[in-house]
Design a protein around this motif. Structure first.
Motif, PDB file in Angstrom:
ATOM      1  N   VAL A 248     -16.001 -14.278  17.416  1.00 15.42           N
ATOM      2  CA  VAL A 248     -15.273 -13.206  18.103  1.00 15.42           C
ATOM      3  C   VAL A 248     -13.879 -13.116  17.493  1.00 15.42           C
ATOM      4  CG1 VAL A 248     -14.392 -12.398  20.326  1.00 15.42           C
ATOM      5  CG2 VAL A 248     -16.569 -13.624  20.225  1.00 15.42           C
ATOM      6  N   ARG A 249     -13.404 -11.880  17.374  1.00 18.33           N
ATOM      7  CA  ARG A 249     -12.117 -11.587  16.751  1.00 18.33           C
ATOM      8  C   ARG A 249     -11.218 -10.947  17.809  1.00 18.33           C
ATOM      9  NH1 ARG A 249     -10.191  -9.809  11.523  1.00 18.33           N
ATOM     10  NH2 ARG A 249      -8.918  -7.949  11.754  1.00 18.33           N
ATOM     11  N   TYR A 250     -10.020 -11.511  17.998  1.00 20.75           N
ATOM     12  CA  TYR A 250      -9.051 -11.004  18.955  1.00 20.75           C
ATOM     13  C   TYR A 250      -7.864 -10.459  18.174  1.00 20.75           C
ATOM     14  CZ  TYR A 250     -11.800 -14.059  21.950  1.00 20.75           C
ATOM     15  OH  TYR A 250     -12.832 -14.669  22.608  1.00 20.75           O
ATOM     16  N   GLU A 251      -7.656  -9.150  18.228  1.00 23.86           N
ATOM     17  CA  GLU A 251      -6.529  -8.515  17.550  1.00 23.86           C
ATOM     18  C   GLU A 251      -5.447  -8.242  18.588  1.00 23.86           C
ATOM     19  OE1 GLU A 251      -7.597  -5.086  15.241  1.00 23.86           O
ATOM     20  OE2 GLU A 251      -9.487  -6.026  14.616  1.00 23.86           O
ATOM     21  N   VAL A 252      -4.265  -8.803  18.370  1.00 21.91           N
ATOM     22  CA  VAL A 252      -3.164  -8.664  19.310  1.00 21.91           C
ATOM     23  C   VAL A 252      -2.088  -7.804  18.662  1.00 21.91           C
ATOM     24  CG1 VAL A 252      -1.425  -9.887  20.665  1.00 21.91           C
ATOM     25  CG2 VAL A 252      -3.659 -10.958  20.234  1.00 21.91           C
ATOM     26  N   ASP A 253      -1.795  -6.657  19.281  1.00 24.78           N
ATOM     27  CA  ASP A 253      -0.707  -5.793  18.828  1.00 24.78           C
ATOM     28  C   ASP A 253       0.462  -6.056  19.764  1.00 24.78           C
ATOM     29  OD1 ASP A 253       1.106  -3.731  18.357  1.00 24.78           O
ATOM     30  OD2 ASP A 253      -0.479  -2.329  17.785  1.00 24.78           O
TER      31      ASP A 253
ATOM     32  N   ASP B  38       3.914  -7.045  13.313  1.00 22.49           N
ATOM     33  CA  ASP B  38       3.902  -7.330  14.754  1.00 22.49           C
ATOM     34  C   ASP B  38       2.502  -7.574  15.292  1.00 22.49           C
ATOM     35  OD1 ASP B  38       6.653  -7.124  15.063  1.00 22.49           O
ATOM     36  OD2 ASP B  38       6.574  -4.957  15.380  1.00 22.49           O
ATOM     37  N   ALA B  39       1.562  -7.838  14.417  1.00 21.67           N
ATOM     38  CA  ALA B  39       0.173  -8.041  14.857  1.00 21.67           C
ATOM     39  C   ALA B  39      -0.291  -9.454  14.535  1.00 21.67           C
ATOM     40  CB  ALA B  39      -0.731  -7.027  14.180  1.00 21.67           C
ATOM     41  N   GLU B  40      -1.210  -9.939  15.361  1.00 21.43           N
ATOM     42  CA  GLU B  40      -1.823 -11.236  15.155  1.00 21.43           C
ATOM     43  C   GLU B  40      -3.323 -11.096  15.369  1.00 21.43           C
ATOM     44  OE1 GLU B  40       0.654 -14.631  16.990  1.00 21.43           O
ATOM     45  OE2 GLU B  40       1.071 -12.859  18.215  1.00 21.43           O
ATOM     46  N   VAL B  41      -4.080 -11.890  14.663  1.00 19.28           N
ATOM     47  CA  VAL B  41      -5.530 -11.899  14.825  1.00 19.28           C
ATOM     48  C   VAL B  41      -5.969 -13.349  14.949  1.00 19.28           C
ATOM     49  CG1 VAL B  41      -7.755 -11.278  13.808  1.00 19.28           C
ATOM     50  CG2 VAL B  41      -5.771  -9.809  13.425  1.00 19.28           C
TER      51      VAL B  41
ATOM     52  N   ALA C 160       0.872  -1.169   0.000  1.00 17.89           N
ATOM     53  CA  ALA C 160       0.000   0.000   0.000  1.00 17.89           C
ATOM     54  C   ALA C 160       0.909   1.218   0.000  1.00 17.89           C
ATOM     55  CB  ALA C 160      -0.918  -0.002   1.220  1.00 17.89           C
ATOM     56  N   GLU C 161       0.336   2.365  -0.224  1.00 18.97           N
ATOM     57  CA  GLU C 161       1.154   3.580  -0.296  1.00 18.97           C
ATOM     58  C   GLU C 161       1.933   3.780   1.000  1.00 18.97           C
ATOM     59  OE1 GLU C 161       0.513   8.313  -0.926  1.00 18.97           O
ATOM     60  OE2 GLU C 161      -0.813   6.942  -1.998  1.00 18.97           O
ATOM     61  N   GLY C 162       3.259   3.699   0.909  1.00 16.22           N
ATOM     62  CA  GLY C 162       4.117   3.919   2.066  1.00 16.22           C
ATOM     63  C   GLY C 162       4.164   2.753   3.036  1.00 16.22           C
ATOM     64  N   TYR C 163       3.626   1.595   2.670  1.00 16.39           N
ATOM     65  CA  TYR C 163       3.594   0.462   3.598  1.00 16.39           C
ATOM     66  C   TYR C 163       3.744  -0.836   2.821  1.00 16.39           C
ATOM     67  CZ  TYR C 163       1.910  -2.715   7.225  1.00 16.39           C
ATOM     68  OH  TYR C 163       1.801  -3.728   8.140  1.00 16.39           O
ATOM     69  N   ASN C 164       4.764  -1.605   3.170  1.00 21.38           N
ATOM     70  CA  ASN C 164       4.983  -2.920   2.574  1.00 21.38           C
ATOM     71  C   ASN C 164       5.290  -3.902   3.686  1.00 21.38           C
ATOM     72  OD1 ASN C 164       4.810  -2.038  -0.145  1.00 21.38           O
ATOM     73  ND2 ASN C 164       6.907  -1.289  -0.017  1.00 21.38           N
ATOM     74  N   THR C 165       4.656  -5.062   3.656  1.00 21.95           N
ATOM     75  CA  THR C 165       4.934  -6.086   4.649  1.00 21.95           C
ATOM     76  C   THR C 165       4.496  -7.444   4.111  1.00 21.95           C
ATOM     77  OG1 THR C 165       4.745  -6.670   6.996  1.00 21.95           O
ATOM     78  CG2 THR C 165       2.733  -5.923   5.894  1.00 21.95           C
ATOM     79  N   GLU C 166       4.848  -8.456   4.837  1.00 23.34           N
ATOM     80  CA  GLU C 166       4.427  -9.806   4.488  1.00 23.34           C
ATOM     81  C   GLU C 166       3.690 -10.412   5.665  1.00 23.34           C
ATOM     82  OE1 GLU C 166       7.837 -12.038   3.253  1.00 23.34           O
ATOM     83  OE2 GLU C 166       8.079 -10.849   1.438  1.00 23.34           O
ATOM     84  N   GLY C 167       2.933 -11.435   5.374  1.00 21.85           N
ATOM     85  CA  GLY C 167       2.197 -12.098   6.434  1.00 21.85           C
ATOM     86  C   GLY C 167       1.683 -13.437   5.985  1.00 21.85           C
ATOM     87  N   ARG C 168       0.861 -14.023   6.814  1.00 22.76           N
ATOM     88  CA  ARG C 168       0.231 -15.287   6.481  1.00 22.76           C
ATOM     89  C   ARG C 168      -1.090 -15.388   7.219  1.00 22.76           C
ATOM     90  NH1 ARG C 168       0.956 -19.816  10.114  1.00 22.76           N
ATOM     91  NH2 ARG C 168       1.939 -19.074  12.005  1.00 22.76           N
ATOM     92  N   TYR C 169      -1.959 -16.215   6.687  1.00 21.78           N
ATOM     93  CA  TYR C 169      -3.169 -16.536   7.432  1.00 21.78           C
ATOM     94  C   TYR C 169      -3.506 -17.995   7.250  1.00 21.78           C
ATOM     95  CZ  TYR C 169      -6.203 -16.125   3.251  1.00 21.78           C
ATOM     96  OH  TYR C 169      -6.795 -16.285   2.025  1.00 21.78           O
ATOM     97  N   CYS C 170      -4.136 -18.547   8.272  1.00 19.13           N
ATOM     98  CA  CYS C 170      -4.566 -19.939   8.280  1.00 19.13           C
ATOM     99  C   CYS C 170      -6.070 -19.958   8.508  1.00 19.13           C
ATOM    100  CB  CYS C 170      -3.895 -20.722   9.399  1.00 19.13           C
ATOM    101  SG  CYS C 170      -2.101 -20.663   9.355  1.00 19.13           S
ATOM    102  N   VAL C 171      -6.763 -20.767   7.737  1.00 17.41           N
ATOM    103  CA  VAL C 171      -8.219 -20.866   7.851  1.00 17.41           C
ATOM    104  C   VAL C 171      -8.583 -22.322   8.074  1.00 17.41           C
ATOM    105  CG1 VAL C 171     -10.400 -20.616   6.599  1.00 17.41           C
ATOM    106  CG2 VAL C 171      -8.653 -18.859   6.386  1.00 17.41           C
TER     107      VAL C 171
END
Length: 182
Positions: A90-95, A81-84, A59-70
Motif C-alpha cells: 500500500v502506498r500513502y501519498e501525503v500532501d 511538500d509531499a511525502e510517500v 522537468a519543464e517549468g519545475y525544479n526541486t530536490e528530494g530524497r528516498y529511502c528503501v
C-alpha cells in the motif's frame, strides 16, 4: 594504377558469409555488454539491506530536490511538500500543503523512481530493449524501451563507468522530459 581482384562465386560466398558472421558477433557482443551493465547496476542496488538516495528533479517549468529511502520492499519518498510511505503493498501519498492523504496500491511493475523506487534499477530481463547511446571513460548512458507496446516512452539511465552506480535517470514521453540526478 588500380588493382582489381576477381573472385569466383565460391570465394565471394565465403567472403560475404564471413562478413555477415562478424557483423552478427559484434552485434551480439554489444547487446551482451548492455545486459552486463544492467546486471551490474541491479547487483549493486539489489543486495543492499537499505539505502538512501538524494536527487534533483528537473522537468519543464519545475525544479526541486528530494530524497528516498528503501529497505526491502518498503520505501519513503520526500519531494518538496509531499511525502510517500509504502510497505511494498500500500502506498500513502501525503500532501502537506493541502493536508491530504491518498491511499493506493503499489504498482509492482513500475520502474519509475518516484512511483516505486524499490524496482527503479531492476531492468534485467525481457521487459526492456536496451542500447548504449553514449559512452566515455567516466559514464555510460543506456536507452531502455519497453517491449510491451502499451508502455510508452523511453528511459535513459546513466551510470558511472567504473562502479556502475546510477548517476541519472531521464524519463521521456512525447515532448515531456523528467530528469532525476542522483
Amino acid at each position: 594504377p588500380m588493382t582489381v581482384i576477381l573472385l569466383n562465386r565460391f570465394a565471394m560466398r565465403r567472403l560475404i558469409t564471413t562478413i555477415c558472421l562478424l557483423m552478427l558477433s559484434w552485434s551480439a557482443a554489444a547487446e551482451e555488454g548492455v545486459w552486463q551493465i544492467l546486471q551490474r547496476v541491479s547487483d549493486y542496488m539489489g543486495p543492499q539491506k537499505g539505502y538512501e538516495v538524494r536527487f534533483a528533479i528537473k522537468a519543464e517549468g519545475y525544479n526541486t530536490e528530494g530524497r528516498y529511502c528503501v529497505k526491502g520492499d518498503s520505501y519513503y519518498i520526500e519531494v518538496a511538500d509531499a511525502e510517500v510511505y509504502s510497505d511494498g503493498k500500500v502506498r500513502y501519498e501525503v500532501d502537506n500543503e493541502r493536508r491530504e492523504i491518498n491511499v493506493d496500491y503499489v504498482n509492482l511493475s513500475s520502474r519509475n523512481i518516484l512511483d516505486n523506487p524499490t524496482r527503479c534499477f531492476d531492468f534485467v530481463g525481457s521487459d526492456y530493449r536496451a542500447t548504449v547511446v553514449a559512452q566515455d571513460e567516466k559514464q555510460i548512458t543506456l536507452k531502455l524501451v519497453s517491449t510491451d507496446e502499451k508502455v510508452e516512452g523511453e528511459i535513459f539511465l546513466t551510470v558511472d563507468a567504473a562502479t556502475y552506480t546510477p548517476k541519472e535517470i531521464e524519463y521521456r514521453l512525447y515532448d515531456e522530459r523528467f530528469n532525476v540526478k542522483i
